[in-house]
Design a protein around this motif. Structure first.
Motif, PDB file in Angstrom:
ATOM      1  N   ILE A 100       1.676   7.685  -6.517  1.00 43.76           N
ATOM      2  CA  ILE A 100       1.332   6.425  -5.867  1.00 43.76           C
ATOM      3  C   ILE A 100       1.375   5.277  -6.869  1.00 43.76           C
ATOM      4  CG2 ILE A 100      -0.614   5.141  -4.881  1.00 43.76           C
ATOM      5  CD1 ILE A 100      -1.341   7.653  -3.328  1.00 43.76           C
ATOM      6  N   GLY A 117       4.789   4.217  -7.550  1.00 45.09           N
ATOM      7  CA  GLY A 117       5.333   3.429  -6.456  1.00 45.09           C
ATOM      8  C   GLY A 117       4.892   1.978  -6.511  1.00 45.09           C
ATOM      9  N   GLN A 157      -6.896  11.636   2.639  1.00 46.30           N
ATOM     10  CA  GLN A 157      -5.819  10.707   2.308  1.00 46.30           C
ATOM     11  C   GLN A 157      -6.050  10.111   0.933  1.00 46.30           C
ATOM     12  OE1 GLN A 157      -5.923   7.624   5.355  1.00 46.30           O
ATOM     13  NE2 GLN A 157      -7.109   6.276   4.026  1.00 46.30           N
ATOM     14  N   PHE A 185      -7.955   2.044  -5.408  1.00 39.16           N
ATOM     15  CA  PHE A 185      -7.601   3.447  -5.223  1.00 39.16           C
ATOM     16  C   PHE A 185      -8.727   4.153  -4.492  1.00 39.16           C
ATOM     17  CE2 PHE A 185      -7.492   7.888  -6.651  1.00 39.16           C
ATOM     18  CZ  PHE A 185      -6.206   8.217  -6.261  1.00 39.16           C
ATOM     19  N   TYR A 224      -0.530  13.383  -6.698  1.00 33.25           N
ATOM     20  CA  TYR A 224      -0.276  12.387  -5.663  1.00 33.25           C
ATOM     21  C   TYR A 224      -0.662  10.995  -6.164  1.00 33.25           C
ATOM     22  CZ  TYR A 224       0.390  16.030  -2.099  1.00 33.25           C
ATOM     23  OH  TYR A 224       0.858  17.070  -1.372  1.00 33.25           O
ATOM     24  N   ALA A 225      -1.811  10.920  -6.828  1.00 36.28           N
ATOM     25  CA  ALA A 225      -2.268   9.634  -7.343  1.00 36.28           C
ATOM     26  C   ALA A 225      -1.267   9.074  -8.349  1.00 36.28           C
ATOM     27  CB  ALA A 225      -3.641   9.790  -7.994  1.00 36.28           C
ATOM     28  N   GLU A 243       0.831  -1.201   0.000  1.00 38.50           N
ATOM     29  CA  GLU A 243       0.000   0.000   0.000  1.00 38.50           C
ATOM     30  C   GLU A 243       0.865   1.249   0.000  1.00 38.50           C
ATOM     31  OE1 GLU A 243      -0.704   2.467   2.552  1.00 38.50           O
ATOM     32  OE2 GLU A 243       1.007   1.784   3.745  1.00 38.50           O
ATOM     33  N   VAL A 244       0.278   2.314  -0.505  1.00 37.04           N
ATOM     34  CA  VAL A 244       0.857   3.655  -0.404  1.00 37.04           C
ATOM     35  C   VAL A 244      -0.262   4.578   0.037  1.00 37.04           C
ATOM     36  CG1 VAL A 244       2.048   5.533  -1.569  1.00 37.04           C
ATOM     37  CG2 VAL A 244       2.495   3.184  -2.263  1.00 37.04           C
ATOM     38  N   THR A 245      -0.037   5.354   1.094  1.00 35.48           N
ATOM     39  CA  THR A 245      -1.041   6.295   1.594  1.00 35.48           C
ATOM     40  C   THR A 245      -0.377   7.650   1.801  1.00 35.48           C
ATOM     41  OG1 THR A 245      -2.179   4.496   2.768  1.00 35.48           O
ATOM     42  CG2 THR A 245      -2.756   6.750   3.376  1.00 35.48           C
ATOM     43  N   ILE A 246      -0.938   8.692   1.171  1.00 30.81           N
ATOM     44  CA  ILE A 246      -0.387  10.044   1.262  1.00 30.81           C
ATOM     45  C   ILE A 246      -1.448  10.976   1.836  1.00 30.81           C
ATOM     46  CG2 ILE A 246       0.557  11.993  -0.035  1.00 30.81           C
ATOM     47  CD1 ILE A 246       1.642  10.063  -2.055  1.00 30.81           C
ATOM     48  N   GLN A 306      -4.956   6.854  -1.217  1.00 34.68           N
ATOM     49  CA  GLN A 306      -4.425   5.533  -0.876  1.00 34.68           C
ATOM     50  C   GLN A 306      -4.632   4.543  -2.016  1.00 34.68           C
ATOM     51  OE1 GLN A 306      -6.515   2.729   1.975  1.00 34.68           O
ATOM     52  NE2 GLN A 306      -4.768   3.318   3.276  1.00 34.68           N
TER      53      GLN A 306
END
Length: 298
Positions: free
Chosen positions: A105, A108, A271, A258, A101-102, A80-83, A273
């Motif tokens: 992610i 990543g 957030q 997403f 940001y998306a 997971e990636v959460t910003i 994510q």
């Protein structure tokens, strides 16, 4: 008369957000097999080789030929990636950075796909009906080629010979991939037999980069990344790879999820994510080779 404003003192906010230079997509995705995976684990099944037996005499009883069943475990792993997105940051920009940001992610997650594949090339494999047997890469038949003195044309021929001698790609056309970094690319560009038209009519150089060498599609990874895709040990030896497209299977059990949601436990915060579940396994040792090279010290 209204108060004049010195435009030179106005901070300009552009309608774009710069995303750092980085790997933006999974480079190995076209070179591996992706399958759906249900449950916590999946089994990759294969079968071994058999040889025909000569029948001598008339009216002979049937003799069954044993065939090896190969089962390998694909363990499901969750990534997971959460910003966080603070509204105070958004107010300082002309555009909401959520889309950028998306994008960061997704990049990543794509890099994690490649990292998962590279890890599977040299990891231990759990086999057997109940996955009780553990075999190392060497026990599985993964060969190691020492190219620490330089990735040369002769070393590529050695890798190719290893595949031929293991009967990989001999019966039908098969794609192979070679994963390297900048040091190895420089070595290959210095090989006259690869870049000179006097030795090959295949156009392997495009825009100053080598794309194919001795039948291997070339994938390049950042050698100076904070967390390099190709492992470098304390002796500055890099683990590159050569593999058949049949060498790695990736099981995906959850299509990337997403989500953008409000965080009530923080002031003015949302957030962004993404969660994905996947696992990978080496299908057969002889389909993968480890290529040891020397990395330039940082």
């Amino acid at each position: 008369m209204g108060e004049s404003i010195d435009n030179a003192l106005i901070t300009q906010f552009l309608d774009t957000v710069h995303i750092q230079s980085q790997q933006r997509k999974a480079r190995l995705r076209p070179y591996v097999t992706v399958i759906p995976m249900k449950g916590d684990n999946a089994a990759y099944d294969g079968i071994g080789t058999v040889e025909a037996r000569e029948i001598k005499g008339r009216v002979q009883p049937v003799q069954f030929t044993d065939i090896e069943h190969l089962r390998r475990k694909i363990a499901r792993r969750r990534f997971e990636v959460t910003i966080p997105v603070d509204s105070a940051d958004v107010r300082g920009m002309l555009t909401n950075p959520t889309n950028q940001y998306a994008q960061a992610i997704v990049m990543g997650i794509e890099r994690r796909f490649d990292r998962l594949c590279v890890e599977a090339m040299f990891s231990d494999v759990l086999t057997g009906r109940n996955f009780d047997d553990r075999i190392t890469a060497a026990e599985d038949g993964v060969l190691t080629v020492d190219a620490t003195s330089g990735l040369t044309y002769e070393k590529l021929l050695e890798i190719k010979q290893n595949f031929i001698d293991a009967d990989v790609g001999n019966d039908m056309p098969e794609k192979f991939v070679l994963g390297i970094a900048g040091d190895e690319h420089t070595d290959l560009m210095s090989e006259t037999k690869l870049v000179s038209g006097d030795y090959s009519r295949s156009y392997v150089i495009d825009k100053g980069e080598i794309q194919n060498a001795v039948g291997f599609d070339i994938i390049k990874y950042a050698g100076k990344a904070k967390k390099p895709m190709l492992e470098v040990n304390s002796s500055n030896v890099r683990s590159c790879f050569a593999a058949s497209t049949r060498g790695i299977v990736v099981g995906v059990s959850l299509t990337p999820k997403f989500d953008v949601s409000e965080r009530k436990d923080y002031y003015e915060t949302h957030q962004v994510q993404m969660i994905v579940e996947m696992g990978a396994v080496r299908t057969e040792g002889k389909l993968v080779q480890k290529v040891l090279t020397t990395a330039t010290a940082a």
